[in-house]
Design an enzyme around this catalytic site. Sequence first.
Site, short mmCIF file in Angstrom:
data_model
loop_
_atom_site.label_atom_id
_atom_site.label_comp_id
_atom_site.label_asym_id
_atom_site.label_seq_id
_atom_site.Cartn_x
_atom_site.Cartn_y
_atom_site.Cartn_z
N GLU A 34 0.81 -1.22 0.00
CA GLU A 34 0.00 0.00 0.00
C GLU A 34 0.84 1.27 0.00
O GLU A 34 1.74 1.44 0.83
CB GLU A 34 -0.94 0.01 1.22
CG GLU A 34 -1.86 1.22 1.25
CD GLU A 34 -2.98 1.09 2.26
OE1 GLU A 34 -3.71 2.08 2.47
OE2 GLU A 34 -3.14 0.00 2.85
N LYS A 69 -8.66 -1.21 1.14
CA LYS A 69 -9.69 -1.63 2.09
C LYS A 69 -10.55 -2.68 1.41
O LYS A 69 -11.07 -2.46 0.31
CB LYS A 69 -10.59 -0.46 2.50
CG LYS A 69 -10.06 0.35 3.66
CD LYS A 69 -10.07 -0.46 4.93
CE LYS A 69 -9.26 0.23 6.02
NZ LYS A 69 -8.85 -0.71 7.04
#
Length: 405
Positions: free
Chosen positions: A211, A227
């Site tokens: 990420e 997410k």
Amino acid sequence: MRKNGPDGVEALPSVGVDAPAAPAGCRRTLVERARWQWRPADGGDPAAQVELFLAAHGLPMHDLARPATGHDPSGVCGAALYVSAAAGATLVGANPGAANPAPALPEVVVVVYGHTPAPARSCGSSSARTRWWCGDWVPSWTPAQHADAVTAVRAAIGRGDVYQVNVVGHAAARYDGDPLAALRRLAALPGARYGGILTGPGWAIGCASPETLVELADGRLITRPIKGTRAATAAGRAELLASAKERAEHIMIVDLERNDLGRVARTGSVRVDELFAVRRWCDLWQAESTVSAAVADGLGLADLLRAVCPGGSVTGAPKLAALDAVAALEPVGRGASMGALGWVAPGRVDLGLTIRTAAVDAERVHVWAGGGITWGSDPEAEVAEAAAKAAPVRAALAGGRDGAT
């Protein structure tokens, strides 16, 4: 890093640089020139001190919109930068949470690198098999306590205190031997966009994060929040794409990231370039979006760190209220996890969010994993998701546990 002993783990500054996002073409010719570390007892504003330290060592970062100057192959190249989640909370005036379970680890580290004429020895070049043993993992809370924390977040959402909170658990295992090979296995996991290692006296961090917390490229600031998680099967991918709960959780964090970038961007330049793209990390599908914005004139690194740390995808929304909930619910600190780790240089910033990350001190290996909690979260499912995220990290660290790595 030598065998675990009375003096603990140690840095080996003569080896090749493995810091996440370090320039690939430079890694074998980089040598440490200067280092600065910060702990809360040191006081002051760590973001401002980072910027001042970099400028004092030939890396001016006071105006990220300014094009980078010409590269000097014999001079300073850039710097590895680590900012913990607790330091990020401090930057925004929030409660930093429980104590770091690996107290040898600083909360902020900057390591400035220059070039050396002769290539440095690579961390992975030795053919010698080093002894490594990793013991059983001991969690800081039980699955039932983790589930209770999820239930507490749902209650807070029901009261209107928060919309979402990321809840993170920790586990540690004793070890013996040289941990660098184990951390290299972790850094090499499939999908580790920010795979790498950072070391110091008495500690080491290994990162396999997919990420992006923040990247500066071609005059734009970029963040890629993740997410939504499912098993990396055809059925898991279809389930993730069809999940209204996961999509709502994801979009909530995308909105938070848009707001964070908007604070340091040129007015009207924030945009969502990609929404809810499904990508693979190890044996998991994860949903990722890309948010970008034009960097504002005169934006310095310190203000950028204050805007994006700690990352919204590992705090929740609203960010300050979510951090209060994290501090109240998590029994130990987030340590090396949920922070920032990567590379900075004039005209370049590339910091990964330290999910899928482990830390080593003189006695133990530490890992963390969690997930975002919304009103629609099921406590048992959230506990299982955190375990699924931690499993590849633990497996990488456990390799060679009965003898040589």
